[in-house]
Structure formats: C-alpha cells, structure tokens
Scaffold this motif. Structure first.
Motif, PDB file in Angstrom:
ATOM      1  N   THR A 229       5.837   1.985   5.386  1.00  0.00           N
ATOM      2  CA  THR A 229       5.566   1.262   4.159  1.00  0.00           C
ATOM      3  C   THR A 229       6.749   0.968   3.348  1.00  0.00           C
ATOM      4  O   THR A 229       6.571   0.562   2.094  1.00  0.00           O
TER       5      THR A 229
ATOM      6  N   SER B 123       3.410  10.547   6.233  1.00  0.00           N
ATOM      7  CA  SER B 123       2.867   9.378   6.676  1.00  0.00           C
ATOM      8  C   SER B 123       3.609   8.551   7.836  1.00  0.00           C
ATOM      9  O   SER B 123       4.802   8.093   7.401  1.00  0.00           O
TER      10      SER B 123
ATOM     11  N   TYR C 169      10.588   0.955   7.981  1.00  0.00           N
ATOM     12  CA  TYR C 169      10.991  -0.335   8.737  1.00  0.00           C
ATOM     13  C   TYR C 169      12.580  -0.751   8.403  1.00  0.00           C
ATOM     14  O   TYR C 169      13.046  -0.324   7.357  1.00  0.00           O
TER      15      TYR C 169
ATOM     16  N   SER D  55       7.362   9.209   3.970  1.00  0.00           N
ATOM     17  CA  SER D  55       6.650   8.225   4.674  1.00  0.00           C
ATOM     18  C   SER D  55       7.713   7.707   5.687  1.00  0.00           C
ATOM     19  O   SER D  55       8.976   7.841   5.711  1.00  0.00           O
ATOM     20  N   SER D  56       7.221   6.788   6.666  1.00  0.00           N
ATOM     21  CA  SER D  56       8.069   6.241   7.794  1.00  0.00           C
ATOM     22  C   SER D  56       8.594   4.913   7.248  1.00  0.00           C
ATOM     23  O   SER D  56       8.222   4.394   6.140  1.00  0.00           O
TER      24      SER D  56
ATOM     25  N   VAL E 288      10.381  -0.165  13.487  1.00  0.00           N
ATOM     26  CA  VAL E 288      10.419   0.926  12.711  1.00  0.00           C
ATOM     27  C   VAL E 288      11.327   2.017  13.118  1.00  0.00           C
ATOM     28  O   VAL E 288      11.931   2.047  14.278  1.00  0.00           O
TER      29      VAL E 288
ATOM     30  N   THR F  33      -0.918   4.937  -0.293  1.00  0.00           N
ATOM     31  CA  THR F  33      -0.951   5.772   0.718  1.00  0.00           C
ATOM     32  C   THR F  33      -0.326   7.070   0.483  1.00  0.00           C
ATOM     33  O   THR F  33      -1.014   8.173   1.036  1.00  0.00           O
TER      34      THR F  33
ATOM     35  N   ARG G 110       2.637   5.804   8.843  1.00  0.00           N
ATOM     36  CA  ARG G 110       2.826   4.573   8.631  1.00  0.00           C
ATOM     37  C   ARG G 110       3.867   4.038   7.915  1.00  0.00           C
ATOM     38  O   ARG G 110       4.200   4.387   6.526  1.00  0.00           O
TER      39      ARG G 110
ATOM     40  N   ASN H 105       0.928  -1.165   0.158  1.00  0.00           N
ATOM     41  CA  ASN H 105      -0.035   0.000  -0.100  1.00  0.00           C
ATOM     42  C   ASN H 105       1.038   1.089  -0.040  1.00  0.00           C
ATOM     43  O   ASN H 105       0.285   2.455   0.137  1.00  0.00           O
ATOM     44  N   HIS H 106       2.182   1.056  -0.338  1.00  0.00           N
ATOM     45  CA  HIS H 106       2.982   2.368  -0.222  1.00  0.00           C
ATOM     46  C   HIS H 106       2.570   3.551  -1.066  1.00  0.00           C
ATOM     47  O   HIS H 106       2.300   4.628  -0.540  1.00  0.00           O
TER      48      HIS H 106
END
Length: 233
Positions: free
Chosen positions: A192, A188, A114, A111-112, A126, A96, A190, A92-93
């Motif tokens: 991804t 974001s 992992y 985005s953030s 994360v 999003t 989230r 969903n990157h």
C-alpha cells in the motif's frame, strides 16, 4: 503522518499530501518538517502542521522525522506514520494498518510496498525486500503510542555514529532496534506504499537496464563511513 523535506519540488510534496488527504481513514493530520528549508505553500494546505528547522541536518530526514514524531507524541496522537516527500500511499494504507494493529494488539504495524521509477512513475512491481522479517522501509510503518519510545533510535545517536554516516541506513538501524525490543509487531503483505527507487539493486534484480541516476550504498573502510555513490562509478 510525518513527512520530512529538504529540496524536493513542491509538486512532489503536493502529491505526497494528496495521498494523505485521499485516505479512506480520514482522522489524520499531516506534519511537514522542513530541514532548514520552508515551502510557504504548505501553510495553506488542509489538515497540516508545518514545522521548519532553522538549520539543515543533512541526515536523510532522520532529525526531522524524530522532531515530527516528538510533536505528535506531545500532542497525544494515537499513532505515528512516516511518508517521505517523494513517495505516496494507496487510499487504503492507513485503514489497513490501523485495523490490523487494533485487531492484533500490535505496537508496530508494517506493510509491503511497490517500487516505482522516479523518472517515469512506472511501477516496477512489489518489493520482495520489505517483508516484515528482514527489512521494513521507513514509509511502511505505523507506530502506536506504546511504541513511541523506540523512535529515539532514529535520531538520538552519539557523535561517532553520526560521523560514520549511519543515517544512510537509518531505516535499518531502526528496524534492528525494533527487532531487539519487546514490542509486538505484525505485517500486512498488501503493498500500500508507492516508493520511488533509485537503488541499482532494484533494477538489477528485475533484469531491467540500470538507469543513469541509479545509486548504491557502500561502506568506505578508508573513511570509516557509509556513502551513497552513483552505480555507474
């Protein structure tokens, strides 16, 4: 989607590409830019463009990213993202970031991510560093066409900057340029992006034994140059 590559194994390039094909947002072209190398297999992969530079630039992908982005801009793509060859996206990157950008009117969406071990694939957690305030990794951007001009900060530098090895911290140079621009941005939280890390700091911060392949970035005052060195040294 722009992916620079040099000597990464075809298996990692294929994993990177698969994560693009598997996106929930399907209207995507994956531009591979070989930095003085050419992986012929890429020519047969779906939804790709393949550019090969005649000579390696040895600038950690900055020149290939710039050329890939210029090609995308010239072909009138709506937005540009970057994905290094050894990293990959959650399904969903793109959706999003695209939805967030269009709903907020931002020029740049981030985005953030992992952090993962490159040897085992283990997800370490994360990344607290990539927060949209202090730092954004190159894999975590979406630039809409109103922001394409800022990408020149990634590769069009004077000779003195090139000699200083600034490409080692090229993503920080770009982030500094964005922060000092009038571009509207949003982030974001989230995660991804899956980022393979060999930086010792990411293991030390988590109380994990530092692996033998770990590295650090150091500014050498004697050479007046940024360097990447083994953590063990």
């Amino acid at each position: 989607m722009v992916t620079p590559y040099f000597e990464e194994p075809i298996e990692k390039l294929a994993r990177c590409h698969r994560s693009v094909l598997d996106q929930s947002y399907k209207d995507v072209i994956h531009i591979f830019v070989g930095d003085g190398r050419r992986q012929e297999d890429i020519d047969s992969w779906p939804r790709t463009q393949h550019i090969t530079l005649p000579l390696p630039h040895s600038d950690f992908g900055d020149t290939p990213r710039l050329i890939g982005a210029a090609s995308a801009a010239g072909l009138q793509f709506e937005a540009v993202l970057f994905l290094d060859a050894d990293n990959w996206y959650a399904e969903n990157h793109i959706e999003t970031l695209y939805s967030l950008g269009r709903s907020s009117g931002a020029d740049v969406v981030t985005s953030s991510r992992y952090l993962c071990r490159p040897d085992t694939g283990e997800v370490l957690g994360v990344c607290t560093e990539c927060d949209g305030l202090n730092f954004v990794d190159s894999n975590c951007y979406m630039f809409f066409d109103s922001a394409f001009y800022i990408l020149s900060a990634w590769g069009l530098r004077g000779n003195s900057a090139v000699r200083s090895g600034v490409s080692v911290i090229g993503d920080r140079v770009l982030w500094h340029a964005i922060q000092n621009s009038n571009l509207q941005r949003t982030h974001s939280m989230r995660p991804t992006v899956f980022y393979e890390t060999s930086f010792a700091a990411h293991y030390l911060a988590r109380g994990i034994d530092v692996p033998g392949f770990a590295k650090v970035i150091r500014y050498d005052k004697n050479q007046n140059r940024y360097c990447i060195e083994p953590y063990a040294g």
